[in-house]
Motif scaffolding. Structure first.
Motif: not given
Ligand code: SPV
Ligand code: GTP
Ligand code: MN
Length: 598
Positions: A218-220, A69-71, A209-213, A260-262
């Protein structure tokens, strides 16, 4: 160097000297290249290929159990001045952070390939294309970025022609390989840093290696760095889905929603309306960039090209379009469970649980195992273009004019199903005080109510006081009758037995119908201390298994719970200190009076 872009060539050379990879691979974006990378990922044990007749050209990956998950506690905004990061962000002086991270990056790609991914967030033909280049030592990141963003040679060529500026996105899993050392399926490092330098428009990520990190576009970029750019340039980068909704009369409205997320963005973006005559199409499911158009309306663009969706809870009965999107193949599944015949499964996909599975940790699983087969933050990564209800506009360079903005979160109490703000300032107040129970999308406790302004708490790339002020400023710039109308929604209110009072998912179309009726002047609503609420008869409940009492519970303004809520908002506003805009303080004061007198 494989580029005539001077700044890029110099940067790649500098990073290669620092991280000492065995080789450098410039990503072109072709299908042959993807096939080679996927095969390499299978060979290294990161990917398992799914059965071609179940999920064509699709792969399964299980992360390290500590990298799911995001940290947020390892995420930093390193502005020059601490004040510019504000109280919602971790901060360290840029030079100090760079010192720490240069030590970590030193030789960190040894034994690995360094990939260079030119990408653009939004359209390559946008008036102002938003370029980025991610350097990464993870082929998994390449495979995912390829789905999530427009990448490759076309992008690089256009960058070279104009020597265009770009956001430097540096990523390493932080796991160098010694001579002859066997790699693990999911390399990562216990030490993690997700770092943003907003003034330099640069991102340094290490250890995950996780998505948002790790998928740094994307998030960054599209939220943290873009929000800082947007603040400087007078536009908005928001954590919002974009939905195209057409009513039975054939009139179309575009609606953006920040949860918010999820908390339901992907699901609302893929809404299957349950009321006759309504049509929903998806423009975006996570991020919206909004700018004023020449006509004075706010236009939203989805800067992404793929969906990185929460798998658990996504099923044939709740989100058929998402299921059809992944059935079409070309997807990466992370931390889901596997069936014995080469398919994937997760909680909520089907009503009946399979008799046996291999869970996300690689263990044999049966319904009696008593554990979740998929991690709660398991994700599918799949191209938007495969979504059967994607609107053609998802690929439009200029975006769509937004008529309404919704703010929502997971709240078991207090927040009603829907309320309309009086005006933009009141709507900004609703957003600035938004709250939600935490979810598995970030590490840490789950189910704790926290304030999450505009669903951007983990993503505001600068000072939160300046951010909410920016919202007010946008409202002052805009024409009141052209600005989107702002609403608050809550699909997650619970009854005394702890059950959701509102059925959610496709039934949320009934709430959107009221929103559209408001936009078109067809519903009157009823004033309450917290905003305009629907009259019960204005919500279409035809065919819905919901009693009048349940509807009333979902819609209610509950004075007692608001008396408990107001001190929490007061405490939240206290954190802004003297950076709290006076307009928001005035909104809270007015609300307190109205609740007291209710
Ligand atoms: C979120 O956590 O809001 C997401 C998944 O959309 S991530 O890209 O991992 O941040
Ligand atoms: P991120 O990708 O993390 O930003 O999440 P998201 O906001 O896109 O959330 P998503 O749509 O993936 O939903 C997250 C979880 O909430 C899933 O398990 C869904 O099944 C569940 N969910 C979504 N919409 C509803 C709803 O209307 N009611 C209920 N009860 N659950 C919902
Ligand atoms: Mn998200």
């Amino acid at each position: 160097m494989s580029t005539t872009h001077k700044k890029l060539a110099a940067w790649v050379e500098e990073i290669a000297a620092l991280t000492t990879p065995d080789q450098i691979h410039w990503i072109t974006g072709t299908d042959e290249e993807a096939a080679q990378l996927n095969q390499a990922l299978v060979d290294s044990g990161t990917f398992i290929k799914l059965a071609e007749d179940k999920k064509p050209n699709s792969y399964y990956a299980a992360s390290d159990p500590g990298d799911v998950a995001r940290v947020e506690d390892r995420t930093y905004i390193c502005s020059k001045d601490e004040k510019d990061a504000g109280f919602t962000n971790n901060w360290m002086a840029p030079d100090e952070m760079k010192g720490i991270m240069r030590d970590l990056y030193q030789g960190c790609m040894k034994g690995r390939t360094m990939y260079v991914i030119p990408f653009v967030m939004g359209h390559l033909e946008a008036d102002q294309p938003m370029y980025g280049v991610e350097i990464t030592d993870s082929a998994y990141v390449v495979a995912s970025m390829r789905v999530m963003a427009r990448v490759g040679s076309d992008v690089l060529k256009q960058m070279e022609e104009t020597q265009a500026d770009f956001v430097e996105c540096l990523h390493s899993v932080g796991a160098p390989l010694a001579e002859g050392e066997q790699d693990v399926p999911w390399p990562c490092n216990d030490t993690k840093y997700i770092v943003h330098f907003p003034e330099e428009r640069a991102i340094w990520s290490f250890g995950s290696g996780y998505g948002g990190n790790a998928l740094l576009g994307k998030k960054c970029y599209a939220l943290r760095i873009a929000s800082a750019i947007a603040h400087d340039e007078g536009w908005m980068a928001e954590h919002m889905l974009i939905l195209k909704l057409t009513n039975p009369e054939g009139k179309t409205h575009y609606i953006a929603a920040a949860f918010p997320s999820a908390c339901g963005k992907t699901n609302l973006a893929m809404l299957a309306p349950t009321i006759p005559g309504w049509k929903a199409e998806m423009v975006g499911d996570d991020i919206a960039w909004m700018r004023f158009g020449e006509d004075g309306r706010l236009y939203a663009v989805n800067p992404e090209f793929g969906l990185f969706g929460v798998a658990p809870g996504t099923g044939w009965s709740t989100n058929r379009s998402a299921m059809e999107t992944i059935e079409a193949g070309n997807s990466v599944f992370t931390n889901v469970a596997r069936t014995k015949d080469g398919d994937v499964w997760w909680e909520g996909m089907t009503d009946e649980k399979p008799a046996e599975l291999i869970d996300w940790k690689g263990n044999e699983w049966t319904p009696e195992s008593g554990e979740k087969a998929a991690h709660p933050n398991a994700r599918f990564c799949t191209p938007i273009s495969q979504c059967p209800m994607a609107a053609a506009e998802y690929d439009s360079p200029n975006g769509v004019p937004i008529s309404a903005i919704l703010f929502g979160g997971r709240r078991a109490t207090t927040i009603p199903l829907v309320a309309q703000s009086r005006d933009w300032t009141h709507g900004t107040y609703m957003g600035a005080t938004l709250s939600s129970e935490t979810t598995a999308a970030a590490t840490g406790a789950v189910g704790v109510v926290r304030r999450d302004p505009m669903a951007m708490l983990p993503f505001i790339g600068y000072n939160a006081g300046d951010y909410v002020q920016h919202w007010l400023t946008i409202g002052q710039k805009g024409d009141a009758d052209k600005l989107p109308k702002i609403f608050q929604v809550n699909w997650f209110r619970k009854d005394d037995d702890g059950k959701f009072v509102w059925p959610g998912f496709g039934e949320n179309s009934r709430v959107l119908a009221w929103v559209v009726d408001r936009l078109e002047g067809k519903a009157e609503g009823v004033e309450s201390p917290i905003g305009l609420l629907p009259k019960p008869e204005e919500i279409n409940t035809d065919g819905l298994d919901l009693t009048d009492e349940q509807l009333a519970t979902a819609l209610a303004f509950d004075k007692a719970s608001w008396e408990k809520e107001l001190p929490l908002v007061e405490e939240w506003f206290g954190k802004f200190g003297d950076e709290l805009p006076a307009e928001l303080r005035a909104e809270l004061d007015g609300l307190k009076d109205r609740v007291a007198n209710a």
